[in-house]
Design an enzyme around this catalytic site. Structure first.
Site, PDB file in Angstrom:
ATOM      1  N   GLU A 248      -4.364   3.204   6.670  1.00 13.96           N
ATOM      2  CA  GLU A 248      -4.183   3.138   5.225  1.00 13.96           C
ATOM      3  C   GLU A 248      -4.666   4.404   4.551  1.00 13.96           C
ATOM      4  OE1 GLU A 248      -5.742   0.276   1.594  1.00 13.96           O
ATOM      5  OE2 GLU A 248      -5.335  -0.617   3.537  1.00 13.96           O
TER       6      GLU A 248
ATOM      7  N   SER B  12     -10.856  -0.520   3.567  1.00  9.37           N
ATOM      8  CA  SER B  12      -9.935  -0.888   4.647  1.00  9.37           C
ATOM      9  C   SER B  12      -9.271   0.367   5.208  1.00  9.37           C
ATOM     10  CB  SER B  12      -8.865  -1.854   4.130  1.00  9.37           C
ATOM     11  OG  SER B  12      -9.459  -3.049   3.678  1.00  9.37           O
TER      12      SER B  12
ATOM     13  N   ARG C 209       0.810  -1.223   0.000  1.00 11.91           N
ATOM     14  CA  ARG C 209       0.000   0.000   0.000  1.00 11.91           C
ATOM     15  C   ARG C 209       0.839   1.268   0.000  1.00 11.91           C
ATOM     16  NH1 ARG C 209      -2.235  -3.849  -0.849  1.00 11.91           N
ATOM     17  NH2 ARG C 209      -4.172  -4.696   0.022  1.00 11.91           N
TER      18      ARG C 209
END
Length: 336
Positions: free
Chosen positions: A331, A236, A164
């Site tokens: 995130e 998420s 990520r």
């Protein structure tokens, strides 16, 4: 055509459903338009570049300029018997791109179905799901420097893709606007079905085909994640933490049921499992909470501010660290 607005609402530009304003919002639809904006200084020295807003949390109004790409063309730049190299505008909706590649019989992106957002942001974030990441397929990225509009082409190896993340979230953050992303797709099958229950779901649909893999991924994601048009979220919210082997062994001994996955730099833990063990699924909250089907997802129950969401997420992180000695990282990109 350039669209330029003052005191512009960003409510429809963030999937959390946070009602904030940008002092200025500029939408461009070609690379030439962006180049002219940057060279003239119209966009300012440090504009905020956004895609679909699926990975953003605005804590308050944004007092600068927001830039958004509507570059939407898709073209084959080269192909052979095995490969297709697809050049995609940064403003293309990500899932529409995946659908387009599946419909054309090109393999590679099917596991990334139903991820919200746009192509430019996918290259920054290195979106991933079910064992595949965007960085696995990207060959090059075209971008213009914010300071002077100069064009740079980044090859895959330049981007330092990781879980990520990329250079566009680290050392080059805020320095470039992505205009095009080129993907290397395959003309023959190379399915990756080893993640979770994906293989079982695909088999229940009749076996491994592009259409069935995409359908299976869409079904599983829909079961686990809320529809942002109904419930505000950023998908998420937390990254699955990676811990050293020694820490993982210590946790496994103490918590035998804890999911663990060996990766190159240690052991990946399930952030959702950690959060659930801390009781957040069972803790009622008026405006913010975790999703009933997936504790990894923070949701806006209605009327939450960005500050509400951030305070809740901070409390979640603190509880996980206190109980397990594991640091959770967000995130989402927090815009303060």
């Amino acid at each position: 055509m350039i669209k330029d607005y003052k005191e512009y609402s960003l409510l429809s530009h963030n999937t959390f459903g946070i009602d904030v304003q940008a002092a200025r919002y500029i939408d461009f639809s070609t690379e030439d338009e962006l180049s002219a904006l940057l060279q003239s200084g119209t966009a300012g020295e440090s504009p905020l570049v956004i895609g679909g807003g699926s990975n953003l949390l605005f804590v308050g109004d944004y007092h600068g300029t927001v830039l958004h790409s509507s570059i939407s063309d898709i073209s084959i730049i080269s192909e052979n018997d095995e490969d297709v190299f697809l050049r995609v505008g940064s403003g293309v909706n990500w899932d529409l791109l995946v659908e387009y590649t599946v419909n054309n019989g090109w393999y590679g992106l099917e596991n990334l179905s139903l991820i919200p957002g746009e192509v430019g942001a996918s290259a920054v974030q290195n979106v991933g799901a079910y064992g595949v990441e965007a960085g696995d397929l990207i060959t090059e990225i075209e971008a213009l420097a914010i300071k002077d509009g100069a064009k740079t082409v980044f090859l895959n190896g330049d981007c330092n893709y990781g879980y990520r993340t990329s250079i566009f979230k680290r050392e080059e953050k805020g320095k470039y606007v992505i205009t095009y992303v080129t993907f290397n797709l395959k003309k023959s099958a190379g399915f990756r079905l080893g993640y979770g229950n994906l293989k079982e779901r695909v088999e229940s649909l009749g076996g491994a085909t592009l259409a069935n893999v995409r359908k299976a991924v869409c079904e599983i994601r829909s079961e686990k994640l809320p529809d942002p048009l109904v419930t505000g979220s950023a998908g998420s919210f937390f990254m699955n933490p990676v811990v050293p082997d020694e820490k993982a062994a210590e946790l496994a001994e103490k918590y035998p049921a804890m999911p663990q996955y060996k990766v190159a730099d240690g052991v990946k833990l399930s952030a959702g499992w950690l959060i659930e063990q801390c009781g957040w699924k069972d803790t009622p909250h008026e405006r913010v909470g975790v999703y009933k089907h997936q504790a990894l997802v923070v949701i806006n129950r209605g009327g939450a501010t960005g500050a509400d969401v951030l305070a809740f997420a901070t409390a979640v992180c603190r509880s996980v660290e206190e109980r397990f000695g594991v640091e959770l990282k967000m995130e989402v990109n927090v815009i303060e």
